[in-house]
Write an enzyme that holds these catalytic residues in place. Structure first.
Site, PDB file in Angstrom:
ATOM      1  CB  ILE A 166      43.682  42.811  40.954  1.00  0.00           C
ATOM      2  CG1 ILE A 166      43.083  43.928  40.097  1.00  0.00           C
ATOM      3  CG2 ILE A 166      43.129  41.451  40.547  1.00  0.00           C
ATOM      4  CD1 ILE A 166      41.577  44.028  40.152  1.00  0.00           C
ATOM      5  CE  LYS A 167      42.009  39.562  48.966  1.00  0.00           C
ATOM      6  NZ  LYS A 167      41.043  39.372  50.085  1.00  0.00           N
TER       7      LYS A 167
END
Length: 946
Positions: A141-142
């Site tokens: 997840i960025k």
């Protein structure tokens, strides 16, 4: 053969990742080919990449169609569904890499919403949601490296979520990010969990730094800066030097006792990932940001073009740990030369957050546009024909809302969108359609019960928002076979009450008493009267013929329980009356009348989703319309909104009239809606108009079409809402509700209160209370009397009319006050039937044509809960002619001394007194004797003096 430089990177323990994702590339085997032939070990995505993939070409058309046909959804859900499918497909391709490297590589990254980059709590929530939704072990997840999101990074790691920290530019912020990763691992370990499966990278951006620094250098050299030689010496070197020092910090931390303890427990290092590694400056090698940043325990996420270049002629060597002293000197020199790296990186972070949000806007806009196209006629179509300056101002307004994220703030129920007061408490209408869809089975069961009981008529007793919406639904859909006929009574005029009593068969009538607060005068006395009349016929079973729609805890709820009503349906306190048509106040009468509930609610839901938080302003039909409304009033003083509706949906105008007037007409500002003012030649209209054309596509009126075309040609602003079928009136309900809320923000008012409606209620209450106490109304003295008429004047008019002896003289003086920009409202407290509607329409059009001003034709007390707010609280440009008449006969109000006729008189007086107290230009003419004769004589007098 020369060894592939991409493959050779593995010798230096650097992993090449691809900064690109596209469905066709994955499906065609292109991604797998890179894994097999180039040693690709990961994939990153961002809004810009998805925008190019989804917004252009046909890769996603088939899934678009499937999603749209399978249900009603919003653009964010559409995007996420397709994006997550792509992410999962890429994860599948990269999974063997993940297994082979024991979870060090093989990751695919998906970004949290860029809109919440400055909200750490919301970012962590979004990270959790996406992690659960994708549910792939090799997902990252960025999360952006903003100050508020440092805690989100730590929190996500502590929960075992793999994180790609993005938008890193400065060494100081990188230190915080690495600390957050370590603290997250420690927290996860402290809970007794394993940490070997947790992975993270810190995406350190490169080329953007050089682009910004080199721009300053070039400007200074061009200006003849005395330090030109020193500036040239560090040109194109600052970004790499910055990255090398970040890597040195990483190496130091990896040697710390604190890290060794985590490493012993199985922790993976948070590798530095070099991002933004395409070279924008053609004077440097196109692979410079790959060649110069090769080192162990690092990742380079490479755009496709740069990857092709590096494969072709890249140079592979252990460069990251070389020339560290020189890197330090370069940064020291940059500081000496006042290039201010901190300021640059701070600005790049801000710009990065904004550019990702802009890209997400473009992405969702592209998805929204394609959704609109594929939905076709399932959604109304909005068209605006505006003068060029007006159109430009609307575009500016839309872009301002986009940049400020105001649509999302509205859906987040932030009062700051408006005046910062209690607006957040009145936004229950935003998602009421979803609730009604969930409640559909209960509503359909009620519908069956009504049909089975054999009712022939429904008589709805209400006012304002409780009556106007159901009236539109009943008139537009018409009588449904096998169901009772719907009648809506919203008057205290005794003749009108009697007329409605004659229309229905009491023994087979279902009475719906509709009142949000339960304390509104009109529904209460109408209930009292008809309950009494029905009891004479039905006896003890009378309650089984009554249904209440009211807010929980209201007086009407108590009455309904006490009198044994068949059912009580509840509204939401968070929905004001004029926004309540899609709540139980509109849907319960629709159900009782046999209207197609599923069709109605699903249609309304389409518009709700089209106006959702993720729909950018330029593609959001509610924001588009609201911006046109708001800009027209705030910037061009076009505050007379003239509503033109196709005949089959003509009643929609009266509902919209209330919504606009009661919502916006206050504190001296707002919209004055003009309904049923038949179109004429453009020369009659001034520059204070906006025309709203509610066009039913399959039942257009040729005369209306011709008149609208002439208005457009004359550069009058016209906004058209095109309905493909009459069932789409429910979409228009939601779209214009949303638009009115948006317009309120532009105008600078609270669109959810109605202070001046309450003022009239207070005055009416004083008069009816006085009548109950004394048995008579207070005496008022006319300033002009003649046979058949009494004329009264508000305080603004008294001095002007004093001394005049005839009604004609007084009318002439009064109408001579009208100037351009004014409007004239005829307020008739008489029975509203075909004859009186024809009379008032003829009069108002004559006034318009002679004076060239907007005109309103209103019946009291109906308008008090509608345009009455704007007349008293809106712009002081109204000229008000109130008309009252002797009643042919009166009706009692059970339990009270006053009658319906007395209530109507009290309402007219209360209305007049408040208008007068607000310094409005108002006179009242009371018609004595035969009303028809008196009205004809009055209109002739007015026509003679115009």
């Amino acid at each position: 053969m020369v060894e592939n430089p991409l493959i050779k990177l593995e010798q230096y323990k650097q992993s090449p990742w691809l900064d690109f994702i596209q469905r066709s590339f994955t499906q065609s085997g292109g991604l797998k080919k890179l894994v097999d032939e180039d040693g690709l070990k990961g994939v990153t995505s961002n809004p810009s990449i998805f925008e190019k993939a989804m917004g252009h070409g046909t890769d996603y058309d088939e899934q678009f169609k499937q999603l749209i046909s399978s249900g009603i959804t919003d653009v964010v859900t559409l995007y996420e569904t397709m994006a997550i499918d792509d992410i999962r497909a890429a994860c599948s391709v990269l999974y063997p890499v993940w297994e082979k490297t024991h979870g060090l590589d093989g990751y695919v990254s998906l970004e949290v919403s860029p809109y919440i980059a400055m909200d750490g709590h919301a970012t962590l929530e979004d990270a959790r949601r996406l992690w659960k939704r994708v549910a792939e072990k090799n997902l990252m997840i960025k999360i952006p490296a903003t100050a508020p999101c440092i805690a989100a990074i730590e929190g996500a790691i502590a929960e075992g979520i793999n994180v790609n920290v993005t938008l890193l530019f400065s060494l100081d912020m990188y230190k915080q990010v690495l600390e957050a990763y370590i603290k997250g691992l420690e927290a996860h370990l402290a809970k007794g969990h394993h940490i070997a499966h947790i992975a993270s990278v810190a995406s350190f951006f490169i080329s953007r730094i050089d682009t910004a620094i080199d721009k300053q250098i070039d400007q200074r050299i061009a200006a003849g800066d005395k330090e030109s030689g020193a500036l040239k010496a560090i040109r194109g070197k600052v970004a790499i030097a910055n990255a090398k020092l970040a890597y040195q910090h990483y190496l130091e931390v990896m040697q710390s006792d604190r890290w060794k303890k985590l490493e012993a427990a199985g922790a993976k290092p948070q590798r530095l990932l070099w991002a933004s590694t395409s070279c924008k400056d053609k004077t440097f090698p196109d692979t410079i940001y790959v060649d110069q940043l090769i080192g162990r325990d690092t990742v380079n996420t490479i755009p496709p073009a740069t990857m092709d270049a590096f494969r072709d002629h890249g140079t592979v060597a252990d460069t990251l740990e070389q020339n560290i002293d020189e890197a330090k000197k370069i940064l020291a020199e940059a500081e000496h030369l006042n290039l201010d790296l901190k300021k640059v990186t701070d600005q790049l972070l801000e710009d990065g957050v904004n550019s990702f949000a802009d890209a997400f806007d473009q992405l969702l806009g592209s998805v929204g546009e394609k959704q609109m196209i594929l939905q076709g006629n399932k959604l109304t179509h909005l068209q605006s024909d505006l003068p060029s300056d007006y159109e430009t101002a609307v575009k500016t307004g839309l872009d301002k809302w986009r940049k400020n994220g105001t649509v999302r703030k509205l859906w987040d129920r932030e009062s700051s969108v408006w005046t910062g007061k209690d607006e957040n408490k009145w936004l229950g209408w935003l998602d009421i359609v979803d609730q009604q869809v969930e409640n559909l089975a209960e509503l359909e069961e009620f519908q069956k019960e009504v049909r089975n009981r054999g009712f022939t008529d429904i008589l709805l007793l209400g006012m304002g928002g409780s009556s106007l919406g159901p009236e539109v639904l009943g008139e537009v859909f018409g009588h449904q076979a096998g169901f009772p006929r719907l009648h809506v009574l919203d008057s205290t005029d005794p003749q009108q009450v009697h007329s409605f009593q004659q229309k229905v068969t009491i023994a087979t009538t279902l009475f719906i008493v509709s009142s949000k607060s339960g304390s509104t005068l009109e529904p209460n006395i109408l209930k009292a009267y008809f309950f009494n009349e029905a009891k004479k016929v039905l006896g003890d079973k009378v309650g089984q013929h009554f249904v209440a729609v009211t807010d929980p805890g209201s007086h009407m709820e108590d009455v309904a329980k006490q009198d044994g009503f068949w059912k009580i349906f509840y509204g939401l306190k968070s929905i004001g009356g004029r926004y309540s048509v899609l709540s139980n106040f509109g849907i319960v009468p629709a159900a009782a009348a046999g209207l197609p509930l599923q069709e109605i609610l699903y249609s309304a839901q389409r518009m709700e989703k089209a106006c959702s938080a993720g729909s950018p302003p330029a593609q959001n039909p509610g924001v588009q319309l609201g911006t046109i409304f708001g800009v027209g009033v705030a910037e061009f003083k076009r505050d007379k909104f003239t509503i033109i509706a196709s005949p089959d949906i003509g009643s929609l105008g009266s509902w919209l009239e209330q919504l606009l007037a009661e919502s916006t007409g206050k504190v001296g500002k707002g919209i004055i809606p003009i309904d049923e003012e038949t179109l004429t030649v453009p020369s009659v209209y001034g520059k204070d108009r906006l025309f709203i054309y509610l066009r039913l596509e399959n039942k257009i009126d040729p005369q209306q079409e011709k008149a609208i075309a002439e208005l457009k040609a004359a550069q009058q602003p016209v906004v058209t809402i095109n309905l493909h079928d009459k069932a789409q009136i429910v979409q228009t309900f939601f779209q214009t509700e949303f638009a009115t809320a948006v317009a309120g923000a532009f105008i600078g008012i609270n669109p959810f209160d109605q202070p001046d409606v309450e003022a009239s209620k207070i005055e009416t209450k004083k008069i009816t209370t006085a009548y109950n106490e004394k048995g008579s109304l207070p005496v008022i003295t006319p300033i002009v009397q003649e046979q058949g008429f009494d004329l009264y004047a508000g305080k603004v008019e008294i001095a002007k009319l004093k001394g005049l002896s005839t009604i004609s003289e007084a009318l002439k003086s009064f109408f001579n006050e009208i100037v351009a920009g004014d409007y004239v409202a005829v307020l008739a407290y008489i029975e509203r039937d075909l004859a009186t509607r024809e009379w008032i329409q003829k009069l108002r059009l004559a006034i318009r044509d002679k004076k060239k001003v907007a005109t309103a034709a209103e019946f009291g007390p109906r308008f008090l809960h509608s345009t009455g707010q704007a007349y008293k609280g809106g712009p002081n440009s109204g000229v008000f002619l109130q008309i009252t008449a002797d009643d042919d006969h009166d009706l009692p109000v059970p339990g009270e001394k006053y009658t319906f006729g007395i209530v109507k008189e009290a309402q007219a007086r209360g209305d007049f007194d408040v208008l007068s107290g607000r310094d409005r230009r108002v006179i009242r003419i009371h018609v004595k004797g035969n009303m028809k004769v008196g009205l004809d004589k009055l209109s002739q007098s007015i026509l003679n003096i115009l």
